[in-house]
Design an enzyme around this catalytic site. Structure first.
Site, PDB file in Angstrom:
ATOM      1  N   ASP A  92       0.793  -1.231   0.000  1.00  0.00           N
ATOM      2  CA  ASP A  92       0.000   0.000   0.000  1.00  0.00           C
ATOM      3  C   ASP A  92       0.824   1.279   0.000  1.00  0.00           C
ATOM      4  O   ASP A  92       0.403   2.275  -0.583  1.00  0.00           O
ATOM      5  CB  ASP A  92      -0.980   0.004   1.175  1.00  0.00           C
ATOM      6  CG  ASP A  92      -2.193  -0.877   0.905  1.00  0.00           C
ATOM      7  OD1 ASP A  92      -2.395  -1.270  -0.261  1.00  0.00           O
ATOM      8  OD2 ASP A  92      -2.939  -1.167   1.853  1.00  0.00           O
ATOM      9  N   TYR A 105      -9.944  -0.308   3.104  1.00  0.00           N
ATOM     10  CA  TYR A 105      -9.462  -0.308   4.483  1.00  0.00           C
ATOM     11  C   TYR A 105      -9.045   1.066   4.971  1.00  0.00           C
ATOM     12  O   TYR A 105      -8.439   1.835   4.235  1.00  0.00           O
ATOM     13  CB  TYR A 105      -8.243  -1.224   4.624  1.00  0.00           C
ATOM     14  CG  TYR A 105      -8.595  -2.613   5.095  1.00  0.00           C
ATOM     15  CD1 TYR A 105      -9.065  -2.809   6.383  1.00  0.00           C
ATOM     16  CD2 TYR A 105      -8.458  -3.722   4.272  1.00  0.00           C
ATOM     17  CE1 TYR A 105      -9.399  -4.072   6.834  1.00  0.00           C
ATOM     18  CE2 TYR A 105      -8.784  -4.992   4.713  1.00  0.00           C
ATOM     19  CZ  TYR A 105      -9.252  -5.165   5.995  1.00  0.00           C
ATOM     20  OH  TYR A 105      -9.575  -6.403   6.436  1.00  0.00           O
TER      21      TYR A 105
HETATM   22 CU   LIG Z   1      -7.870  -7.328   7.300  1.00  0.00          CU
END
Ligand SMILES: [Cu+2]
Ligand SMILES: *[C@@H]1O[C@H](CO)[C@@H](O)[C@H](O)[C@H]1NC(C)=O
Ligand SMILES: *[C@@H]1O[C@H](CO)[C@@H](O)[C@H](O)[C@H]1NC(C)=O
Ligand SMILES: *[C@@H]1O[C@H](CO)[C@@H](O)[C@H](O)[C@H]1NC(C)=O
Length: 675
Positions: free
Chosen positions: A325, A413
């Site tokens: 990420d 997320y």
């Molecule tokens: Cu997770």
């Protein structure tokens, strides 16, 4: 009734009074060499590069614009030179794709001059720009075969939302800049990630900005939108459980000061930087020693260097989902604004930052960082009951800590990234995960129908939450009371009493080893108890202990992929929980500088193969914090916080408890409050 009215009024007044000023670094303020790039500086970069490569004749994308790290020895000299007498030139390091070639450009920001311009020829591609991803997700809407697939499934194209996914590297000889797209149905919910349209394979060539591969295979129904929305406006009663109100009020004002990006609070001083790749970067953290009457350095710099998220479904639709990420999407580029009173308490102060866009323009991100004091814990206490005739001996001190918070949202997320400072000398970095699981649609509505490994948990009908990991690696350039440090491992070992000298048959004791080279410091934290510390062998306490800081890990996770699996080669920095390297200005990114489709040639695991000397040297501690995520039904449709972290704690750093004489805050009288 009347008194509760008064209370409500008071709460209203207080919420007005409570300090919520957005702190912005004005142009007139003194500039610290580590300050994030300003709006003007980003524009300077854009102009300088565009002047050399006019956009009329060239295609040009800015994938990274950051502060070129000042040379460490120079910065340390600058720090001691009464700020300003020594000039540290502000420079920017830029990665730009110009006519399909990746350039590394260094620019002097004051002279507005390109100092160097090199072409990267190795494997791997730079961080994806937000804009090229935004362009890519619109391509399917105009792509005929896709429109037919949507029609065939009886879905409404206007309700389709696509998202980009990095493609990874699986051993092939040639790579081109590309992303895969997954598409989702919106309809009555905004929770798109739990409503994927399955088995569409869409590959976008980013240089051509074109769909270059497309397959439509078997289909599973799109999971229902029912009960997936998380917006309050779309919830129906009953609501609960109930939360009661709290007003925070600091009559003496906040206990910290922000001067530009430098923070002073209690006995701590440090600097908050921001980078489009790393997000928040803390530097020059020092703690004031009341007995020695001086500030003592603890950390030169700390930040999250990479986040590796490998999903564990090897099927065609999922195998490539092994994300990095920070390097692929940018922690800074993915940092989001926070909501006062929700993401940070009402007494928090916010900092804004500038990030760069793909065309090199500065873009303001408001409330990117918040700083606040956290109350409610005990610093230390004791009740003494053992002294005859002394009754009610109770001493207790309030713990007030300082938190620096930011939120990085990469697609589904949200990573809440905290750095907590304690007056007792500890630094507690932590991460809390929330947001939305990635869901794989399946035909199965009940667990009893499962016939083969679904590579996840059935979290709702037709919805599997796929197994995955989150591995964060922290770059912690600790400088414990000086630059030259060593890494020590103190093993606790059982000793059996065999000579009859004790009524006991065993006890434990410690055995300390100093790491000489990088190999000695590759630690996989396991069952064997050990203390891990960075010490300064050149500084001792009055009784002769080396001053140091301990790493107290939280729950640790080890990678479960085999070492020669492609994602694990790329994410080899997770092979150990702790690594120590000699400080090297170029070794910043544990997964490599070019992570998109990297081949694992520039990872921490490769650097440390040189097995360099790390004893009594300027060293960097790398710590991997991991979570194996086996999803559960409670993680659906929105996951409550899942937290992890660790502590850096002084160990023989101070002569004694440094907060013994700390005064607890005054009790605040709430005059208007009913008794
Ligand atoms: Cu997770
Ligand atoms: C498709 O969605 C659009 C936008 O939400 C809506 O206006 C339209 O009526 C829908 N079409 C059908 C056939 O449901
Ligand atoms: C406790 O106090 C009582 C009364 O003052 C006294 O008689 C006694 O000796 C004291 N005990 C001790 C252990 O000091
Ligand atoms: C510093 O790091 C770079 C990149 O890994 C490497 O090429 C160089 O050899 C390193 N220098 C030292 C002294 O290890």
């Amino acid at each position: 009734m009347a008194s509760s009215m008064k209370l409500m009024l008071l709460l209203l007044v207080l919420s007005f009074l409570s300090f919520q000023a957005v702190h912005s670094s004005s142009a007139l303020q003194f500039q610290h060499p580590l300050d994030p790039l300003t709006k003007q500086e980003i524009t300077t970069v854009q102009t300088a590069v565009q002047r050399k490569y006019p956009t009329k004749k060239n295609t040009l994308t800015f994938n990274y614009i950051g502060l070129h790290d000042p040379d460490k020895p120079s910065l340390l000299k600058w720090e001691h030179s009464k700020q300003g007498t020594l000039n540290i030139p502000r420079k920017s390091f830029v990665i730009a794709i110009i006519n399909k070639q990746t350039h590394e450009i260094v620019i002097d920001l004051n002279l507005k001059l390109i100092l160097s311009d090199k072409i990267h020829t190795g494997h791997g591609f730079p961080t994806l720009s937000v804009e090229e991803q935004n362009d890519a997700i619109l391509l399917p809407m105009r792509y005929k075969p896709f429109k037919e697939s949507i029609k065939k499934r009886g879905l409404n194209l206007s309700e389709v939302v696509c998202a980009t996914f990095s493609v990874g590297w699986y051993g092939q000889a040639n790579s081109k800049r590309a992303v895969k797209l997954d598409c989702f149905m919106k309809e009555t919910t905004v929770n798109i990630y739990v409503r994927p349209i399955s088995e569409l394979y869409i590959l976008v060539d980013l240089d051509l900005m074109k769909i270059v591969e497309y397959h439509d295979r078997e289909t599973h129904p799109v999971p229902t939108a029912d009960n997936t929305d998380y917006r309050l406006s779309n919830q129906k009663p009953p609501f609960g459980p109930k939360q009661h109100s709290l007003a925070t009020h600091q009559p003496q004002g906040p206990g910290f000061q922000i001067n530009g990006h430098s923070i002073s609070w209690a006995n701590w001083k440090f600097h908050i930087g921001f980078d489009s790749r790393a997000g928040v970067v803390l530097s020059l953290a020092s703690i004031y020693d009341l007995e020695k009457h001086k500030s003592r350095r603890v950390m030169y710099r700390g930040y999250i260097s990479e986040l590796f998220v490998p999903y564990q479904d090897p099927s065609e639709d999922w195998y490539f989902k092994t994300f990095f990420d920070a390097g692929e999407f940018g922690f800074g580029l993915s940092t989001v604004s926070m909501k006062p009173n929700r993401d940070c308490p009402s007494h928090a102060q916010f900092l804004d930052v500038y990030v760069h866009t793909g065309d090199g323009s500065p873009s303001l991100l408001e409330k990117a960082i918040c700083v606040f004091e956290k109350y409610g814990d005990i610093m230390w206490r004791h009740t003494e009951t053992g002294i005859p005739n002394v009754t009610e001996l109770l001493e207790s001190r309030t713990e007030v800590n300082l938190v620096v918070r930011s939120v990085v949202t990469v697609g589904n997320y949200d990573n809440i990234i905290d750095w907590e400072f304690k007056a007792s000398g500890s630094i507690k970095p932590s991460i809390a995960l929330t947001g939305i699981l990635e869901i794989k649609p399946v035909d199965i509505k009940h667990k009893s129908e499962i016939k083969k490994d679904q590579h996840g948990t059935l979290v709702s009908a037709n919805s599997v939450g796929v197994y995955h990991d989150h591995f964060y690696i922290y770059h912690l350039d600790l400088d414990i009371d000086g630059v030259d440090n060593s890494f020590e491992q103190t093993n606790l070992k059982t000793v059996r009493v065999t000579d009859g000298s004790s009524k006991r048959k065993s006890y434990w004791t410690v055995e300390t080893k100093t790491a000489n080279t990088e190999s000695d410091a590759k630690i996989s934290i396991g069952m064997a108890p050990a203390e891990l510390a960075i010490v300064n062998p050149n500084k001792k306490t009055a009784v002769g202990n080396q001053v140091g800081y301990r790493l107290i890990p939280g729950a640790t996770a080890h990678p479960l992929l085999v070492e020669d699996d492609y994602p694990q080669i790329r994410g080899a920095f997770t092979n150990h929980n702790v690594w120590v390297t000699p400080y090297n200005r170029s070794e910043k990114w544990a997964g490599g500088l070019y992570v998109d489709q990297s081949r694992g040639e520039d990872t921490l695991a490769v650097w440390t193969q040189k097995n360099r000397n790390i004893k009594n040297k300027d060293i960097v501690l790398w710590h991997v914090v991991g979570i194996h995520h086996v999803p559960a039904q409670e993680d659906f449709p929105m996951m409550p916080l899942l937290s992890t972290g660790f502590e850096l704690r002084p160990t023989n750093f101070f002569e004694r408890n440094p907060v013994l004489k700390t005064l607890s805050p005054n009790d605040v009288a709430w005059r208007e409050c009913p008794k």
